[in-house]
Scaffold this motif. Sequence first.
Motif, PDB file in Angstrom:
ATOM      1  N   ILE A  94       5.472   5.211   0.249  1.00 57.03           N
ATOM      2  CA  ILE A  94       5.254   5.918   1.529  1.00 57.03           C
ATOM      3  C   ILE A  94       6.056   7.204   1.567  1.00 57.03           C
ATOM      4  N   ILE A  95       7.342   7.139   1.144  1.00 57.82           N
ATOM      5  CA  ILE A  95       8.153   8.360   1.114  1.00 57.82           C
ATOM      6  C   ILE A  95       7.513   9.387   0.192  1.00 57.82           C
ATOM      7  N   MET A  96       6.998   8.922  -0.924  1.00 61.26           N
ATOM      8  CA  MET A  96       6.359   9.833  -1.874  1.00 61.26           C
ATOM      9  C   MET A  96       5.157  10.519  -1.246  1.00 61.26           C
ATOM     10  N   LYS A  97       4.318   9.757  -0.554  1.00 59.59           N
ATOM     11  CA  LYS A  97       3.127  10.323   0.076  1.00 59.59           C
ATOM     12  C   LYS A  97       3.500  11.342   1.147  1.00 59.59           C
ATOM     13  N   GLU A  98       4.431  10.966   1.999  1.00 57.64           N
ATOM     14  CA  GLU A  98       4.765  11.839   3.126  1.00 57.64           C
ATOM     15  C   GLU A  98       5.521  13.079   2.680  1.00 57.64           C
ATOM     16  N   ARG A  99       6.492  12.906   1.795  1.00 60.44           N
ATOM     17  CA  ARG A  99       7.275  14.052   1.354  1.00 60.44           C
ATOM     18  C   ARG A  99       6.478  15.010   0.483  1.00 60.44           C
ATOM     19  N   SER A 100       5.429  14.471  -0.203  1.00 54.13           N
ATOM     20  CA  SER A 100       4.613  15.349  -1.037  1.00 54.13           C
ATOM     21  C   SER A 100       3.549  16.066  -0.235  1.00 54.13           C
ATOM     22  N   GLY A 101       3.364  15.742   1.035  1.00 48.59           N
ATOM     23  CA  GLY A 101       2.390  16.441   1.863  1.00 48.59           C
ATOM     24  C   GLY A 101       1.003  15.888   1.758  1.00 48.59           C
ATOM     25  N   GLY A 102       0.760  14.798   1.019  1.00 52.08           N
ATOM     26  CA  GLY A 102      -0.563  14.221   0.899  1.00 52.08           C
ATOM     27  C   GLY A 102      -0.930  13.391   2.108  1.00 52.08           C
TER      28      GLY A 102
END
Length: 1187
Positions: free
Chosen positions: A1091-1099
């Motif tokens: 989830i952090i990856m998705k949100e922080r990457s802007g996806g």
Amino acid sequence: MDVERSSLCNCVVNFLLEENYLLSAFELLHELLDDGRDAQAIRLKDYFSDPSQFPPDQISRFNTLRVADPQSLLEEKEALEEKLAISEYELRLAQEDILRLKAEVEKKADSPPVELHGSNVNVSASNGPTLQQSKRDSLFTDLGPLKENERRDLNCAVKEYLLLAGYRLTTMTFYEEVADQNLDHWQKSPACVPDALRHYYYQYLSSTDEAAEEKISILRENESLQKENERLNHEKDSLHKNKDVAEGQMMALTKSLETLQKDLKDKEILVKNLKQSLELERTQLNDCRAEITSLKMHIEGSRSGKGQIAGDIEHLQSQSIANYKEEIKSLQMEIESLKAKSLIARSPGELVNCENENLQSEDKVVEIHEDSAIMSHPMNLVPGVSDVEDTTSLTEQKFEDINDRSEELTLEPPMNYTNDNSSIQFSHHPDNSLLDIKSNGQRSEPVPGNMGLETIQVLSDALPKIVPYVLINHREELLPLIMCAIERHPDSSTRDSLTHTLFNLIKRPDEQQRKIIMDACVSLAKNVGEMRTESELLPQCWEQINHTYEERRLLVAQSCGELAEFVRPEIRDSLILSIVQQLIEDSATVVREAAAHNLALLLPQFPNMDKYFKVEELMFQLVCDPSGVVVETSLKELVPAVIHWGKRLDSILRLLLSHILSSAQRCAPLSGVQGTVESRLRVLGERERWNIDVLLRMLTELLPSLRQKAIDTCPFPSVTGSLTTSEPVDAFFSTSLLELYAGGHVEWPVFDWLHTDCFGDLIQLACLLPQKEDNLRHRITKFLLAVSELFGDHYLTHIMWPVFLVTVGDDANLIYFPSSIQSRIKGLGPKTSVDEKLAIMCVLPLLLAGILGASSRKEQLAEYLRKLLVQSTVKEGWSANRTAEIIDAVRFLCTFDEHHGIIFNILWEMVVSSNINMKMSAANLLKVLVPYIDAKVASTHVLPALVTLGSDQNLSVKYASIDAFGAVAQHFKTDMIVDKIRVQMDAFLEDGSHEATIAVIRALVVAVPHTTDRLRDYLLSKIFQFTNSLTPGTEVMRRRERANVFCESIRALDATDLSATSVRDLLLPTIQNLLKDSDSLDPAHKEALEIIMKERSGGTFETISKVMGMSAHLGLPSSVSSFFGEGGLLGKRESGDPQAEIVELPKPESPTPAEDTRFRRIMRGNFGEMLRGKGKGNEEAPHRPAS
């Protein structure tokens, strides 16, 4: 359309919060945030971020709970899907039934209403407009409490809205929270319509008063008509009963009226007789005056026989005047009796009033005629007959004086009355009272005899009408008039009304206005006396004791103290004390404060000590009041007043200690396991903690009185006589006095109480307090320091020090105690291992800070600390096994700034020691001391000591210093301190050991929410380096431990404001590295990292996935978690089942990392820790307890 969605959403939010569906509201908050509807989520944000609603410690406890098994979650979800399909089928059937029933209801509504019979028709006919109007007024404002059927309909409507709006997770949570209702089956009712909430909304917007009346209030109308009918029947029965009573009263009143009319006729006859008698007397008066005139004319013609004639005239005039005086007196007595009777008979009717007015007018006419008769005979005397002239003038003057005095009997001197045509003045002269009438060409009118009483009556009638129209700031100018009317009016009911006006002169008086009103009441009480003060002023206090406005109740409290001296002594300790007692229970703080103040004023005026125990109980109730203002007033005013009045200091002290101990003992134990230390400690509630604190303050305030009483009751006259005023205050309790006291030949109970009962009870209290109760330990310490200051250094050395030394288990010299007391002192020592641990944990901090913490004991404190920390550790004494308790005691001592120098000197001795245990103790001690020092002390003392310990060859010492470095990083943000910490952490990480890496990361993670961006970036860079160098061949347990520590750090860092560069270059690559080694990751950590990856990457990411990640991270022990986990969405995604995919809802574009809200990261990351705020990490002045 947006306005409609916002309105419906706000309605749902209000409904969920009011009905306490908190999990549904929590899910709705996340779905609103994910949809970008932040405006509708503001209230939910504020609600869930409120620490009073969701305590951080409770949230942290929830985080530690495990998530349910994924396989069981999958099975539960499949069962729910089957249940959902069945429910949808039942829903379609229910909707068809609803449509059919709706048509039937509309037909019934269109049909004419059934006519009521009997009195119901009359009620409808007579009260129709009133009922219609009342229904319109109360239609949307007074709906009353939510009924059960209404709540069920609204639950179904909200569930339907959440499904149609796409908030499926909130719908699932709502299913679980509404446990007492099957939301899939909507019972048949008029409220059951498709898309119900929108229909309700449109119907509300489009409905008129008539339509709303027909659709919403038809049942209420029938119920109200039925209740109205029952009420009228009841009133009819009561009217029949009242009719019989009224008829009896009418007959009695008729008889009374006939009696009054008969009395009135008798009085009319009496008035006529008096008028005739008055006319007869008037005629005789005129005859006498004519005779006097004829005598004057005879005097002019007979000079030669003036002596004989003068004698005859004097004899005749004296005889006539004597007769006239008697007649005048009898006439005045009859007139006065008639007036008194007319005043008594004035109330029955207007006839008596008219008769009295006629009588008064007749009196005025009679007085005018009499005065005219007096002035109609001028005295033109011949100058030659001086002797007879003097005799005649003297006779006339006496006669006129009699008339004047008879008129002045009914007047209020002095009084002036003026009009356009005449001027009448009353004045006093030294010899007598004269009536001067100055006429301007017309007949003058004298003042009526009852003008003073009529003026008071007119004033009393006018004042209640005048007061409301006078400006509030000027109403005090009416006080003299009100006081005059109250003081002089003869009718008690009118006086009561005026007294009520006086108390209510200003609706909500401020302090100055209350003082003015009370000054007026005090002045009035002085003038009217005790009886009227009790019967007229005190009832006003009692009536307003429950007034709505606190200012009025405050006025009542002030009156109790200021009016007490103007009532009888037996009223003061009965009625007035009961009023004060009720005011002490008042909800307003200012009223309770005023009650405490006025009770202190009231005590010296009590006639005896009968109410002492009641007053003592009220005193303790006020001292333990939850308001600090009331406590201050009670301690400063009431407690000294009670001691001065009651002279029972020993009783108060014993009761005070009893209250202190009982407040702690009635709390639940820390543990239910008998025989442990925790079972002896108590979990204090807020109320108990407050009570103990204020009672300890009270005990400290009573110390000067206790010292003075000990001096006054000293049984050694030689010591008392040798004390001089030039000696210091502590010179009385000298060594010689203590030696005499130790002889035990005489009793000194006040002095014995302090070190036997008081110290013993305080030690017992300390052994009930857990380690976190530092504030109460501070209060006990302040008491002990005050004792040493008041009783002197000799008392501290020979009495206090041995008592506490015995209590912690050391040997002490008890030669200054009488033999009868020594056994009690020895009994304070520990007897078991649990007692020994309790003594070190709870009593040793008091010994260090309260006994050795005195200003004259610095050297002894340093020596005892050195013995405790250094020598005992080397000798492996009893303190070696109690290292944690001793460190906590030294931590408590460090809360007093004046002892920092002594503590750090001993710490340096421990740091440079060669003993491993001593070095580890030094590191642990430095760690717990960090919150109580400032940045300067940290730079000059703590950091050098930690650097020295960090360079030690022993790994245990080194790792112990790492935790202390983390504590420093958590509390200080200065660049110099941060740079030193980074350098030392690099030194720890150089050896590359697994233990050092884990210790450094954990130490820095604690400081992440409170430290600077530089240290966060440093930690993130180190984690990135470690994840890049992960080797698959490492031991599995170590890999998992490292992965868990790194994931916790990532989630803690994600909850902070990282820069975009740090996110791009460090955070995202670190997460990618961790996800590569999925075997060593915990499923919850893996989900959170994705989830952090998705949100922080802007996806973009599905809404349900975001909420699923948050719930998995929080680990909430609710049934909502049954929809998440690897067996839920994640498991289906991995299995590749096309039917398991959830349709993605239309939603706005996900926010960029720069737009990511802190609230979302808090909910996903360290939820409990972040809610406690960013303000903890104060840079230069960390929070420390008040010394």
